[in-house]
Enzyme design. Structure first.
Site, PDB file in Angstrom:
ATOM      1  N   ARG A 198      20.916 -40.002  26.391  1.00 16.85           N
ATOM      2  CA  ARG A 198      21.017 -40.214  27.829  1.00 16.85           C
ATOM      3  C   ARG A 198      22.477 -40.105  28.260  1.00 16.85           C
ATOM      4  NH1 ARG A 198      18.732 -45.185  31.537  1.00 16.85           N
ATOM      5  NH2 ARG A 198      20.056 -46.494  30.226  1.00 16.85           N
ATOM      6  N   ASP A 244      26.681 -29.360  22.976  1.00 21.53           N
ATOM      7  CA  ASP A 244      27.535 -28.787  21.941  1.00 21.53           C
ATOM      8  C   ASP A 244      27.630 -29.687  20.709  1.00 21.53           C
ATOM      9  OD1 ASP A 244      28.015 -26.528  23.419  1.00 21.53           O
ATOM     10  OD2 ASP A 244      30.061 -27.058  24.013  1.00 21.53           O
ATOM     11  N   GLU A 276      13.908 -43.106  39.724  1.00 23.76           N
ATOM     12  CA  GLU A 276      14.057 -44.561  39.735  1.00 23.76           C
ATOM     13  C   GLU A 276      14.515 -45.082  41.093  1.00 23.76           C
ATOM     14  OE1 GLU A 276      16.719 -45.470  36.513  1.00 23.76           O
ATOM     15  OE2 GLU A 276      17.764 -43.564  36.707  1.00 23.76           O
ATOM     16  N   ASP A 298      15.415 -50.021  37.887  1.00 20.91           N
ATOM     17  CA  ASP A 298      16.060 -49.544  39.105  1.00 20.91           C
ATOM     18  C   ASP A 298      15.039 -49.264  40.205  1.00 20.91           C
ATOM     19  OD1 ASP A 298      19.023 -49.342  38.719  1.00 20.91           O
ATOM     20  OD2 ASP A 298      18.405 -48.182  36.986  1.00 20.91           O
TER      21      ASP A 298
END
Length: 271
Positions: free
Chosen positions: A74, A88, A155, A181
């Site tokens: 995340r 990457d 959210e 949230d």
């Protein structure tokens, strides 16, 4: 060497339930313990945990030894340059918080992909980084677009209003409902179990499925987790490493010390 297939992405596409755990301890040491537990997916949290690129890479390396537990990283914010850095490092599955509009979702799809002529070309910068194992995955640049997995978090009330369009965005593989949230956005701070919030979550799961995408959610409440799975949620996180450590250590201390009070989980609470 060939680029490995993203089995977690395939599981979401096939709507095979995936049981996960949130990792906020920012440690490759504890990540190995979580991987050995047998979860299908493990979140390396860069939003609400003290992770940086180096600690994320260390955890990705650790989880690579346990291919049954797929890493989901995340990011703290849906920034194109930051997403490029996570990719990457070798992250295949990216979870982005606070996605409120289909325009945001489309921008994230672009950030995840190289500019190929495949109908889903993007703006990801080219580099022979760890994702291609420094060039040992000889087909990486040709395969990367189809193997990365984008999960967006809805959210807020604005996100719910735009949910159908967000879920319909080509290149979005899953939509994660953020109950904490969302409950705050709905005026029920700290009360994700409120009937209005739960009704909104059930409706969101149905709408995400209707769009052909995989719904996801987090709850340490086992009864709620089972309910979400029954409703059709595909990737469900059922606990948080920080919360497990806090509750179990406090409970153990409370067993021997009268002045310590064990902390019982509130029904339906996320944290």
């Amino acid at each position: 060497m060939q680029t490995p297939s993203n089995l977690f992405k395939q599981a979401l596409k096939d709507k095979r339930p995936q049981i996960g755990l949130w990792m906020g301890l920012a440690s490759d040491y504890s990540a190995e313990i979580c991987a050995l537990a047998g979860f299908d997916w493990l979140v390396i949290d860069g939003e609400h945990s003290p992770n940086n690129l180096s600690s994320i890479m260390a955890q990705l390396k650790t989880l690579a030894a346990y291919p049954g537990s797929h890493a989901v990283c995340r990011v703290p914010v849906g920034d194109t340059a930051l997403i490029k850095q996570y990719l990457d490092l070798g992250a295949q599955n990216i979870l982005v918080p606070m996605v409120d509009t289909p325009e945001q979702a489309a921008q994230l799809v672009q950030a995840m992909r190289y500019p190929q002529d495949d109908g889903q070309g993007g703006v990801r910068g080219m580099a022979g980084a760890r994702a291609s194992r420094w060039g040992h995955y000889t087909d990486y640049f040709q395969r990367a677009n189809e193997e990365v997995c984008l999960l967006v978090q809805v959210e807020s009330l604005d996100a719910l209003k735009n949910l159908d369009a967000i879920a319909a965005t080509p290149g979005v593989d899953g939509v994660f409902i953020g109950p904490a949230d969302l409950s705050a956005s709905m005026g029920h701070v700290g009360n994700a179990a409120h009937p209005d919030v739960q009704a909104a979550i059930a409706d969101a799961i149905a709408r995400i499925l209707q769009a052909g995408k995989a719904p996801g959610i987090l709850t340490p409440d086992r009864q709620l987790a089972a309910q979400y799975l029954q409703l059709g949620a595909v990737f469900v996180a059922v606990g948080l490493d920080t919360q497990i450590l806090m509750r179990q250590t406090t409970d153990l201390a409370a067993h021997f010390k009268a002045e310590v009070t064990a902390i019982a989980p509130a029904k339906g609470a996320t944290y």
